[in-house]
Design an enzyme around this catalytic site. Structure first.
Site, mmCIF file in Angstrom:
data_model
loop_
_atom_site.group_PDB
_atom_site.id
_atom_site.type_symbol
_atom_site.label_atom_id
_atom_site.label_comp_id
_atom_site.label_asym_id
_atom_site.label_seq_id
_atom_site.Cartn_x
_atom_site.Cartn_y
_atom_site.Cartn_z
ATOM 1 N N ASP A 13 0.731 -1.331 -0.167
ATOM 2 C CA ASP A 13 0.215 -0.008 -0.018
ATOM 3 C C ASP A 13 0.813 0.961 -0.002
ATOM 4 O OD1 ASP A 13 -2.462 -2.318 0.425
ATOM 5 O OD2 ASP A 13 -1.306 -1.921 2.504
ATOM 6 N N HIS A 41 -3.992 -1.432 -6.308
ATOM 7 C CA HIS A 41 -3.697 -0.254 -7.095
ATOM 8 C C HIS A 41 -4.496 0.705 -7.234
ATOM 9 C CE1 HIS A 41 -2.706 -3.090 -10.154
ATOM 10 N NE2 HIS A 41 -2.354 -2.345 -10.868
#
Length: 449
Positions: A13, A41
Site C-alpha cells: 500500500d 493499486h
C-alpha cells in the site's frame, strides 16, 4: 533501454500504482510478476480514479504492452470484471497479455481461505479471503490449474472433476461446508476460457523478445518487502515473493537483465492485517494519518494501521532488494503535524538493535528509538519542485535519504499524476546513488579516482 523493477519497501500500500503509472509513460512493456487479487493499486488521472487488482497500471497507456506474468495467480471473474470496468471508461485492453503458465484461483480456494482463517481463531493472519494462499499452496503441491489448462478443453473437465472431488472432502469433513458441483464449476470456467483465450501468450518468450529489441520494460511489484514469504514478517506475510528477486522469477527472466530497482515507501508507515508493527500509533496522530491518508484497503476496504516512518525496515528493504533509489509518497499527509518522528533503531531486550529481526517474537518485542524532526505546518500539495517545499519538509526528505542510505528520486504529494516532484531521473539515474554532504545524489563513478 532500461529494465526497471518497482517494489514496495514497507508492508504494501505504498503507492506503487501511482509511481508505476508515472513511469509507464516511458515504458514499452509493463509486467505484473506476482500476487493476485489480494493486491490493489489506485491511479488517479485527470480526476478519474482507476482501481486495479490484476491488470498492470500501464494499461492506461494504449501503446504500452501489459503482461500478467507467470508468477501471478488469476481469478478470472475478477480479471474480466476489471476489463469491463476499463472498457466502460473507454480504456482499451487490446494491449493486455496473460501468461499461459499463471495459476488460476478456483472457487474452492476462496472457500478454504475463509474457512481456514476463521478456524485459526486468535492465530489468524489477516488474509483477504480471496483464495490467494490456497492457490499458491496448490501450485507448490503441483495440483494447481494453470491458464494453459483452462485453455485445453479436453483435459480441463477431467482435471477439475478430480480436483473438486479431492477438495470437496476437505470442505465437508474439515470445515463442515457444502460440496461444490463439478459440472457447474467446469461450465463457469469454460466460459472464462473463451473470453480470455485471445489474451493468452508465452509471457516469458514475449518479455525475452522485448529485451532483445532493447525495449523499456517496467516490472510492477505487488504488496511489499515485509510481506515477502521468505523475507517478511513471517507468518504474517503473503504467499508469494514481492521482492526484486521475485519479480525476475515471476516474469521468467534472469537477474542480469535488470538495470535498476526503485523502492516505494510512504512518508510514514502503514500495515493491514495482523502482525508486529513497532511504530504503530493508536491515538490521535494515528487517526489523523489514517484520515488524511485515506488509509483503507483497495481490496478489502479494511482500515490500515498507521505509524511513524520506520527506517530500520526501510534499510532492510534496500538491502534485500538492492534498491537504487526511492519514491517517497504521501508526504502531504504530514502537513499538519507539529513534530514528526522517525524510527532509527529498536531497543530489543535492553539492547540497541539497528537491523530487522527475522524472529517474529523478537520483532514483537522491539521498541522504536525515535529521532524527532520539526513539522512544516503548511500545505505541500501544490509543490512541484524541491525549491517549492518548506525547509522542514526538505530536511525531512534529506534525513530519510540519510538513514535509508539511498537517494530519493521521486516525491509524491497527492494522488494525481501532476502532484509529483521528480528529483532525479528514476529510470536512467545512477546505480545505487550516494549522497554528497548537501544531500545531493552522486553516482559511484563520481566518487572513484
Amino acid at each position: 533501454m532500461a529494465n526497471v523493477i518497482v517494489i514496495g519497501a514497507q508492508w504494501g500500500d505504498e503507492g506503487k500504482g501511482k509511481i508505476t503509472d508515472l513511469l509507464s509513460r516511458s515504458a514499452d512493456v509493463v509486467v505484473r510478476s506476482q500476487g493476485g487479487v489480494n493486491a490493489g493499486h489506485t491511479v488517479v488521472v485527470q480526476g478519474q480514479t482507476f482501481k486495479l487488482h490484476l491488470i498492470p497500471s500501464g494499461i492506461l497507456y494504449p501503446d504500452t504492452e501489459c503482461i500478467i506474468g507467470s508468477g501471478t495467480v488469476i481469478d478470472p471473474s475478477v480479471l474480466l470484471e476489471e476489463m469491463e470496468q476499463l472498457h466502460a471508461l473507454n480504456v482499451s485492453t487490446e494491449n493486455l497479455f496473460i501468461s499461459q503458465t499463471a495459476h488460476i484461483t478456483m472457487p474452492y480456494h476462496r472457500l478454504i481461505d475463509r474457512a481456514s482463517e476463521e478456524r485459526r481463531g486468535k492465530y489468524k493472519l489477516g488474509t483477504t479471503g480471496r483464495g490467494i494462499g490456497p492457490t499458491y499452496a496448490d501450485k507448490s503441491e503441483r495440483t494447481g490449474i494453470r491458464v494453459v489448462d483452462l485453455m485445453n478443453g479436453d483435459d480441463l473437465q477431467e482435471k477439475i472433476e478430480w480436483t473438486i472431488n479431492y477438495k470437496n472432502a476437505i470442505l465437508e469433513k474439515l470445515y463442515n461446508l457444502s460440496p461444490l458441483d463439478p459440472k457447474q464449476v467446469i461450465d463457469e470456467y469454460r466460459g472464462y476460457a473463451e473470453q480470455l483465450r485471445s489474451y493468452v501468450i508465452d509471457s516469458s518468450l514475449k518479455i525475452y523478445e522485448a529485451i532483445q529489441q532493447k525495449k523499456n520494460i517496467l516490472f510492477e511489484g505487488a504488496q511489499g518487502t515485509l510481506l515477502d514469504l521468505d523475507h517478511g514478517t513471517y507468518p504474517y506475510v503473503t504467499s508469494s515473493n514481492p521482492i526484486a528477486g521475485g519479480a525476475c522469477v515471476g516474469a521468467g527472466i534472469g537477474p542480469t537483465v535488470i538495470d535498476r530497482v526503485i523502492g516505494v515507501a510512504k512518508a510514514y508507515t502503514t500495515r493491514v492485517g495482523e502482525g508486529p508493527f513497532p511504530t504503530e500509533l493508536n491515538g490521535e496522530i494515528g487517526e489523523l494519518l489514517c484520515d488524511r491518508g485515506a488509509e483503507f484497503g483497495t481490496t478489502t476496504g479494511r482500515r490500515r494501521r498507521c505509524g511513524w516512518f520506520d527506517a530500520v525496515i526501510g534499510r532492510y528493504a534496500v538491502r534485500i532488494n538492492g534498491i537504487d533509489c526511492l519514491a517517497i509518497t504521501k508526504l502531504d499527509v504530514l502537513d499538519e503535524l507539529d513534530e514528526i518522528e522517525v524510527c532509527v533503531a529498536y531497543e530489543l531486550d535492553g539492547q540497541i538493535c539497528d537491523h530487522f529481526p527475522s524472529d517474529a517474537n523478537q520483532f514483537a518485542r522491539c521498541q522504536p528509538i525515535y529521532r524527532t524532526l520539526p513539522g512544516w505546518k503548511q500545505s505541500t500539495t501544490n509543490c512541484r519542485s524541491l525549491e517549492d517545499l518548506p525547509k522542514q519538509a526538505l530536511d525531512y526528505l534529506k534525513f530519510l535519504a540519510e538513514v535509508m542510505e539511498v537517494s530519493i528520486a521521486i516525491v509524491s504529494l497527492g494522488a494525481s499524476r501532476d502532484q509529483t516532484i521528480i528529483v532525479e531521473d528514476p529510470i536512467h539515474g545512477p546505480k545505487r546513488a550516494l549522497l554528497d554532504e548537501n544531500g545531493v545524489p552522486v553516482s559511484k563513478a563520481d566518487t572513484q579516482e
